[in-house]
Design a protein around this motif. Structure first.
Motif: not given
Length: 150
Positions: A6-14, A101-105, A124-128, A133-136
């Motif tokens: 399982x890969x995960x990314x989370x981003x945060x705006x400083x 956040x105002x969108x998925x992060x 790319x995954x975050x943009x998708x 919305x959630x997909x496989x």
């Protein structure tokens, strides 16, 4: 051994640059939080620079976004780390350092075992996820999908 991880990314705006006094407590906590991940049951890999941090990586060509990209054995292992008391203590303070956040992060996706995703792949995954919305192919902890059939 499973053929997917399982890969995960989370981003945060400083709110300010990473070397600012405002982010000093956050930066001071990074070593311990990263060590918790590295020691966690089910942890596989995380994106990091030579010094062990990932504060120099960027996503969406945005110098204000910090990137946390990692790979885990499964959602249960990631969840156990996310809710570890020491990690939660840092997360409780996130509004001191990062914009709301105002969108998925955060996005999750399955990768073949041994694959190490790049920030570009994470973008790319975050943009998708934001578009569909959630997909496989790109999902969240609230809407999990099973790994692809072998």
């Amino acid at each position: 051994m499973t053929s997917y991880e399982l890969a995960q990314v989370n981003i945060s705006r400083m709110l300010e640059p990473v070397d600012s006094p405002l982010l000093a407590d956050f930066v001071a906590a990074l070593g311990r939080v990263n060590a918790l991940a590295d020691e966690a049951d089910g942890f596989v890999w995380r994106l990091k620079e030579d010094g062990g941090y990932a504060t120099g990586f960027r996503i969406f060509d945005d110098e204000w976004l910090l990137v946390n990209l990692s790979v885990w054995r499964d959602p249960k292992a990631l969840d156990a780390y996310v809710y570890h008391p020491e990690h939660r203590a840092v997360m409780r303070r996130r509004r001191e350092w990062f914009a709301r956040p105002t969108e998925a992060m955060t996005v999750l996706w399955w990768v073949p075992a041994g694959h190490r995703p790049t920030p570009q792949e994470a973008q790319q995954k975050l943009t998708l996820l934001r578009a569909e919305g959630p997909t496989p192919e790109a999902f969240t902890m609230r809407t999990l999908f099973e790994p692809p059939a072998v």
